[in-house]
Design a protein around this motif. Structure first.
Motif, PDB file in Angstrom:
ATOM      1  N   TYR A 129       0.771  -1.211  -0.160  1.00 51.32           N
ATOM      2  CA  TYR A 129      -0.025  -0.051   0.050  1.00 51.32           C
ATOM      3  C   TYR A 129       1.128   1.218   0.122  1.00 51.32           C
ATOM      4  O   TYR A 129       0.771   2.351  -0.584  1.00 51.32           O
ATOM      5  CB  TYR A 129      -0.777  -0.094   1.227  1.00 51.32           C
ATOM      6  CG  TYR A 129      -2.043  -0.827   1.104  1.00 51.32           C
ATOM      7  CD1 TYR A 129      -2.261  -1.638   0.047  1.00 51.32           C
ATOM      8  CD2 TYR A 129      -3.104  -0.973   1.995  1.00 51.32           C
ATOM      9  CE1 TYR A 129      -3.296  -2.705  -0.096  1.00 51.32           C
ATOM     10  CE2 TYR A 129      -4.009  -1.869   2.118  1.00 51.32           C
ATOM     11  CZ  TYR A 129      -4.325  -2.742   0.921  1.00 51.32           C
ATOM     12  OH  TYR A 129      -5.367  -3.425   0.860  1.00 51.32           O
ATOM     13  N   LEU A 133       0.350   0.912  -4.153  1.00 49.66           N
ATOM     14  CA  LEU A 133      -1.070   1.594  -4.359  1.00 49.66           C
ATOM     15  C   LEU A 133      -1.117   3.058  -4.149  1.00 49.66           C
ATOM     16  O   LEU A 133      -1.479   3.585  -4.995  1.00 49.66           O
ATOM     17  CB  LEU A 133      -1.781   0.656  -3.237  1.00 49.66           C
ATOM     18  CG  LEU A 133      -3.460   1.124  -3.357  1.00 49.66           C
ATOM     19  CD1 LEU A 133      -4.016   0.959  -4.830  1.00 49.66           C
ATOM     20  CD2 LEU A 133      -4.294   0.629  -2.267  1.00 49.66           C
ATOM     21  N   ASN A 275      -8.721  -7.920  -0.411  1.00 47.86           N
ATOM     22  CA  ASN A 275      -8.088  -7.009  -0.507  1.00 47.86           C
ATOM     23  C   ASN A 275      -8.617  -6.149   0.709  1.00 47.86           C
ATOM     24  O   ASN A 275      -9.667  -5.464   0.539  1.00 47.86           O
ATOM     25  CB  ASN A 275      -8.069  -6.355  -1.743  1.00 47.86           C
ATOM     26  CG  ASN A 275      -7.389  -4.955  -1.879  1.00 47.86           C
ATOM     27  OD1 ASN A 275      -6.427  -4.750  -0.936  1.00 47.86           O
ATOM     28  ND2 ASN A 275      -7.467  -4.285  -3.020  1.00 47.86           N
ATOM     29  N   GLN A 277      -8.297  -2.981   1.200  1.00 50.18           N
ATOM     30  CA  GLN A 277      -8.746  -1.617   1.140  1.00 50.18           C
ATOM     31  C   GLN A 277     -10.058  -1.673   0.626  1.00 50.18           C
ATOM     32  O   GLN A 277     -10.953  -0.898   0.850  1.00 50.18           O
ATOM     33  CB  GLN A 277      -7.743  -1.179  -0.011  1.00 50.18           C
ATOM     34  CG  GLN A 277      -8.278   0.285  -0.425  1.00 50.18           C
ATOM     35  CD  GLN A 277      -7.915   0.423  -1.995  1.00 50.18           C
ATOM     36  OE1 GLN A 277      -7.484  -0.509  -2.802  1.00 50.18           O
ATOM     37  NE2 GLN A 277      -7.971   1.773  -2.477  1.00 50.18           N
ATOM     38  N   GLY A 362      -7.034   3.370   1.028  1.00 54.30           N
ATOM     39  CA  GLY A 362      -5.815   2.942   1.391  1.00 54.30           C
ATOM     40  C   GLY A 362      -5.253   3.423   2.738  1.00 54.30           C
ATOM     41  O   GLY A 362      -4.628   2.688   3.405  1.00 54.30           O
ATOM     42  N   THR A 366      -4.474   1.086   5.820  1.00 58.33           N
ATOM     43  CA  THR A 366      -2.961   0.645   6.199  1.00 58.33           C
ATOM     44  C   THR A 366      -3.077   1.119   7.612  1.00 58.33           C
ATOM     45  O   THR A 366      -2.286   0.577   8.320  1.00 58.33           O
ATOM     46  CB  THR A 366      -2.120   1.930   5.323  1.00 58.33           C
ATOM     47  OG1 THR A 366      -2.193   1.701   4.020  1.00 58.33           O
ATOM     48  CG2 THR A 366      -0.769   1.895   5.886  1.00 58.33           C
ATOM     49  N   ASN A 424       0.665  -5.686  -8.598  1.00 61.57           N
ATOM     50  CA  ASN A 424      -0.285  -6.188  -7.961  1.00 61.57           C
ATOM     51  C   ASN A 424      -0.082  -7.799  -7.617  1.00 61.57           C
ATOM     52  O   ASN A 424      -0.258  -8.196  -6.452  1.00 61.57           O
ATOM     53  CB  ASN A 424      -1.756  -5.867  -8.420  1.00 61.57           C
ATOM     54  CG  ASN A 424      -1.981  -4.501  -7.649  1.00 61.57           C
ATOM     55  OD1 ASN A 424      -1.538  -3.839  -6.893  1.00 61.57           O
ATOM     56  ND2 ASN A 424      -3.214  -3.976  -8.530  1.00 61.57           N
TER      57      ASN A 424
END
Length: 544
Positions: A129, A133, A275, A277, A362, A366, A424
């Motif tokens: 991340y 990302l 995922n 996020q 994100g 995180t 990814n």
């Protein structure tokens, strides 16, 4: 023209911010459930709006239209195949995650395997991340906005700038300024609001994004026909670019049709099912039924994705292919050229909302991974709820600043969307493999989870970066997405071998926490079946 763009941009941005504050002003954000999961009170419209906007940032709007500029309609796979992944999330993953009261994917890894597996998963997510990302979200957003709003004219920065003895081109200066502006705005939203604040803002911008995206398609097709109307523009596009309007990807394109059953399917399954996020929105559902309805509504909306995420890129190719413009710059130019100035400002505001949505998601994920996975378990196990949330807010600032510094370094990629999907794969495939095996095989031991994560990352990293390996794959006729499918099969097989040699003494059982009502939505299976049928119909309709 730029004045009207700026005025309408500020008007919609201010409206969305005020309405979000008014709706969520009394929300509780001092506890970890309140901050990270919205107090587990999210209903299906909020879940769907938030999922859609978290996904639809500029790496989608700019990047996927850029991919369509290069390869045509076949890149719609990233939208249409996502519907199948969302169906799997609805019927398989979501009931299990909500049953166990899961807050983060690494938390599941700890429950299913052990603390070491959780720590490895946390570390993988945090690195991905922070260094992949979030910088891509900021970079693609800055690139899209700079052309959409003609920031060179708006800012007056059209000459090189000398800084510390270096001459910096105006495009680079604008890129840095835009990245930091977006980053700071996102940091403010994420720093002072919890998940529900972000989800409400997502929903407001989601409506604007759908309206704006469809409006661009209308004006773009009208431009193709030189004012003759949308249907005439579509017919002219089909006559002029018939090979670019096929749903079946060719071997030389970024998404060959055969990869839909290997790497593309796996990347979508990870993204929509494991995922952090993305699924954090669904983990905040007030009940299983609300979560399932929200996920399936998102799937229905994703079927509209090719209209505003792919067709504009095809139109841009038709209009600009001979001008030398880069694929990732074409969408912003198309928006600036075809939309009236007030609508351009409105859509730019919606785009900023989409950028902030993905960036905030994100950051929020995180911070959850750090505070709940590292701070609470390793740094300060006896910390109070207030201390956990405070650590998350501090960590958000550090990660956001790091992302802002990294983002401009991404300039120069051939295709930002292709780069994103490739990178990814390094962590998508190993984590998804370990989660799936953990749910399906209750005898696989903790050591198998650690072996699966480490082995998968090492294999994919070697495949991507080992000199000559990509050449070997090409010579063998193995697409990089097929390579991801091969690695997935190897991880799953290896974990089962470990499970057969050294099985758990007792089968693992997911313990119900009774956080929410687990009664499923009665129409979930029928709605899922209808969505799968629509996916097949769309592919068949554009196959020839």
């Amino acid at each position: 023209m730029t004045t009207w763009i700026f005025i309408s941009f500020l008007a919609f941005t201010g409206f969305a911010a005020f309405l979000t504050w008014w709706i969520t002003r009394r929300d509780e954000r001092s506890s970890s459930d309140g901050y990270f999961l919205g107090g587990r009170t999210l209903t299906f419209p909020i879940i769907a709006g938030s999922l859609l906007l978290t996904n639809l940032s500029t790496e989608q709007m700019v990047g996927l239209n850029g991919a369509a500029f290069n390869d045509g309609l076949s890149v719609m796979a990233w939208e249409v195949v996502a519907v199948l992944a969302l169906v799997v999330m609805t019927l398989f993953f979501l009931p299990r995650f909500l049953k166990g009261g899961i807050t983060t994917v690494p938390q599941f890894l700890e429950l299913r395997y052990d603390r070491q597996t959780q720590s490895i998963g946390n570390f993988i997510f945090l690195i991905a991340y922070a260094f992949l990302l979030l910088p891509i979200i900021l970079y693609s957003g800055a690139v899209g906005l700079s052309h959409m709003m003609d920031l060179k004219s708006l800012t007056g920065i059209d000459e090189p700038v000398e800084l510390l003895g270096n001459v910096i081109p105006p495009e680079t200066v604008i890129l840095w300024l835009t990245v930091f502006t977006i980053g700071i705005m996102g940091l403010v939203y994420s720093r002072f609001g919890g998940l529900r604040t972000l989800a409400v803002l997502d929903t407001i911008n989601g409506v604007g994004l759908l309206v704006g995206g469809m409006t661009i398609v209308f004006f773009a097709l009208d431009k193709v026909s030189d004012g003759g109307g949308v249907l005439e523009g579509w017919n002219m596009l089909r006559e002029a670019e018939p090979e670019r309007l096929s749903s079946i990807g060719k071997s030389g394109q970024s998404v060959p049709f055969s990869t839909l059953f290997t790497g593309v399917a796996l990347l979508n399954l990870f993204y929509w099912c494991t995922n952090q996020q993305i699924i954090q929105r669904t983990l905040g559902a007030s009940s299983l039924a609300e979560g399932q309805k929200g996920v399936l509504l998102t799937a229905g909306l994703k079927l509209l994705g090719p209209i505003y995420l792919v067709i504009p890129g095809i139109v841009a190719y038709h209009l600009y292919s001979g001008t030398g413009i880069g694929a990732d710059l074409a969408y912003g130019k198309l928006v600036f050229d075809v939309l009236p100035a007030p609508l351009t400002g409105f859509f730019a505001a919606v785009m900023v909302g989409a950028i902030l949505s993905s960036f905030n998601a994100g950051l929020n994920s995180t911070s959850a991974l750090f505070s709940l996975g590292l701070y609470k378990h390793i740094i300060n196990p006896k910390g109070t709820e207030r201390q956990v949330v405070r650590s998350a807010k501090i960590f958000v600032v550090l990660v956001a600043v790091m992302a802002m510094l990294i983002a401009p370094a991404l300039a120069g990629q051939e295709s930002i969307f292709k780069y994103l999907q490739k990178m990814n794969g390094i962590y998508f495939i190993p984590i998804f493999s370990v989660v799936v095996v953990g749910l399906l095989n209750r005898r696989v031991p903790a050591v198998a989870g650690r072996i699966g994560l480490v082995t998968g990352i090492v294999l994919i990293a070697l495949g991507y970066f080992l000199p000559g390996f990509s050449t070997f794959l090409a010579a063998a006729g193995i697409h990089e997405f097929h390579f991801l499918g091969i690695v997935f099969a190897l991880i799953v097989g290896l974990m089962h071998v470990v499970g057969a040699v050294k099985p758990r003494s007792e089968p693992w059982v997911m313990v119900a926490t009774n956080e929410v009502d687990m009664t499923p939505w009665k129409n979930a299976r029928w709605a899922s079946l209808a969505l799968v049928a629509l996916v097949i119909a769309i592919y068949v309709a554009f196959a020839f």
